[in-house]
Design a protein around this motif. Structure first.
Motif, PDB file in Angstrom:
ATOM      1  N   LYS A  47       5.250 -10.418   5.508  1.00  0.00           N
ATOM      2  CA  LYS A  47       4.478 -10.330   4.266  1.00  0.00           C
ATOM      3  C   LYS A  47       4.751 -11.515   3.331  1.00  0.00           C
TER       4      LYS A  47
ATOM      5  N   GLU B 216       1.506   6.402  15.871  1.00  0.00           N
ATOM      6  CA  GLU B 216       0.384   5.687  15.247  1.00  0.00           C
ATOM      7  C   GLU B 216       0.187   4.398  16.045  1.00  0.00           C
TER       8      GLU B 216
ATOM      9  N   ARG C 263      -0.077  -1.615   7.475  1.00  0.00           N
ATOM     10  CA  ARG C 263      -1.261  -1.013   8.125  1.00  0.00           C
ATOM     11  C   ARG C 263      -2.094  -2.106   8.769  1.00  0.00           C
TER      12      ARG C 263
ATOM     13  N   TYR D  77       0.823  -1.221   0.000  1.00  0.00           N
ATOM     14  CA  TYR D  77       0.000   0.000   0.000  1.00  0.00           C
ATOM     15  C   TYR D  77       0.862   1.279   0.000  1.00  0.00           C
TER      16      TYR D  77
HETATM   17  O1  LIG Z   1       3.429  -1.958   4.220  1.00  0.00           O
HETATM   18  P1  LIG Z   1       3.053  -0.583   3.787  1.00  0.00           P
HETATM   19  O2  LIG Z   1       1.680  -0.528   3.170  1.00  0.00           O
HETATM   20  O3  LIG Z   1       4.097   0.041   2.890  1.00  0.00           O
HETATM   21  O4  LIG Z   1       2.967   0.274   5.126  1.00  0.00           O
HETATM   22  C1  LIG Z   1       4.199   0.603   5.806  1.00  0.00           C
HETATM   23  C2  LIG Z   1       3.959   1.733   6.783  1.00  0.00           C
HETATM   24  O5  LIG Z   1       3.332   2.757   6.022  1.00  0.00           O
HETATM   25  C3  LIG Z   1       2.862   3.899   6.717  1.00  0.00           C
HETATM   26  O6  LIG Z   1       3.959   4.753   6.937  1.00  0.00           O
HETATM   27  C4  LIG Z   1       4.457   5.296   5.729  1.00  0.00           C
HETATM   28  O7  LIG Z   1       3.416   6.061   5.091  1.00  0.00           O
HETATM   29  C5  LIG Z   1       2.959   7.195   5.868  1.00  0.00           C
HETATM   30  C6  LIG Z   1       1.822   7.823   5.086  1.00  0.00           C
HETATM   31  O8  LIG Z   1       2.250   8.252   3.832  1.00  0.00           O
HETATM   32  C7  LIG Z   1       4.129   8.158   6.092  1.00  0.00           C
HETATM   33  O9  LIG Z   1       3.702   9.249   6.895  1.00  0.00           O
HETATM   34  C8  LIG Z   1       5.294   7.419   6.774  1.00  0.00           C
HETATM   35  O10 LIG Z   1       6.426   8.280   6.841  1.00  0.00           O
HETATM   36  C9  LIG Z   1       5.658   6.174   5.978  1.00  0.00           C
HETATM   37  O11 LIG Z   1       6.665   5.402   6.623  1.00  0.00           O
HETATM   38  C10 LIG Z   1       2.095   3.552   7.985  1.00  0.00           C
HETATM   39  O12 LIG Z   1       1.832   4.715   8.701  1.00  0.00           O
HETATM   40  C11 LIG Z   1       2.768   2.474   8.819  1.00  0.00           C
HETATM   41  O13 LIG Z   1       1.901   2.049   9.840  1.00  0.00           O
HETATM   42  C12 LIG Z   1       3.042   1.285   7.907  1.00  0.00           C
HETATM   43  O14 LIG Z   1       3.644   0.222   8.655  1.00  0.00           O
END
Ligand SMILES: O=P(O)(O)OC[C@H]1O[C@H](O[C@H]2O[C@H](CO)[C@@H](O)[C@H](O)[C@H]2O)[C@H](O)[C@@H](O)[C@@H]1O
Length: 246
Positions: free
Chosen positions: A169, A116, A46, A5
């Protein structure tokens, strides 16, 4: 066909809840999922509830959602395969202690950072902060993790995630592949946690794609999220044409 995502379907945003998909990308996944023999999944760090909210993919749709790095899924088959990695009552206790310690740390020493709270993890966010400020918050959060044996520390993009999940994953996505008897598997990802999927998908017909820069085990690379969306569109066109021509 599985895609990560954040950083793949959705460009980054300082506010995690404002990171929405590239326009049209989720509809492309819906078109792919409607084709016979094509199975689609969105795989993310997420938690499942948040992933459902952000993608707007409903329970009744034929797209599998895999959250918390594989610990949660809308697919019963994936949940069953990942049962040994499920969060236990003891993990829940650790998570509550972790949340409390990280909240105290941020409140007292790193008020510029954001927290978060997820179903199996606590994430310290430092996107947009001056480098030294972010680095200090991440270093202190790492120290907190040391007080909680068994907690997994994941360094992502401008985040440090402290997780009680035992899932990854790669295990989740290959379990889904086995369940649907996949003959060719596609995975798009951008971050270190996606490397578990890339390294597990090494058959000749597998297509693994790293989005963005950095070392990777993926076979191919595209530049950014719009390029990832364009690739999904092209795959949808090719799968659709293959279906029409029989
Ligand atoms: O496995 P993913 O879908 O790539 O999710 C990984 C983490 O993504 C999010 O953090 C990232 O995106 C945020 C929103 O754009 C950004 O603010 C942050 O700097 C990024 O690292 C999410 O908030 C995490 O919980 C996920 O694990």
């Amino acid at each position: 066909m599985a895609t990560d995502y954040d950083g793949v379907l959705a460009p980054f945003d300082a506010d995690p809840m404002q990171a929405t998909p590239v326009p049209g990308a989720v509809d492309t996944l819906r078109s792919l999922a409607a084709l016979p023999g094509v199975h689609v999944a969105v795989v993310s760090g997420r938690d499942l509830v948040t992933l459902r909210t952000l993608t707007e993919i409903g329970d009744d749709e034929p797209i599998v959602l895999i959250g918390s790095h594989g610990a949660e899924s809308s697919s019963a088959a994936v949940r069953e395969a990942m049962e040994a990695a499920a969060v236990t009552p003891e993990d829940e206790v650790t998570l509550a202690e972790l949340r409390s310690d990280i909240e105290a740390l941020v409140k007292e020493h790193h008020s510029e950072a954001h927290i978060e709270l997820k179903s199996a993890a606590v994430v310290v966010h430092v996107r947009g902060l001056p480098r030294e400020v972010g680095d200090a918050a991440i270093a202190d959060a790492r120290r907190v993790a040391l007080d909680h044996p068994g907690v997994k520390v994941l360094k992502g993009k401008s985040v440090l995630e402290l997780s009680v999940s035992h899932a990854d994953k790669g295990s989740a996505v290959t379990a889904l592949g086995r369940h649907v008897d996949a003959v060719a598997r596609v995975y798009l990802g951008d971050d270190v946690t996606d490397e578990d999927a890339f390294t597990r998908m090494r058959r000749p017909d597998d297509l693994t794609v790293k989005v963005g820069t950095g070392s990777t085990a993926a076979r191919y690379r595209v530049a950014d999220e719009p390029a990832a969306a364009a690739l999904l569109t092209r795959l949808q066109e090719l799968c659709s044409a293959a279906h029409v021509s029989g």
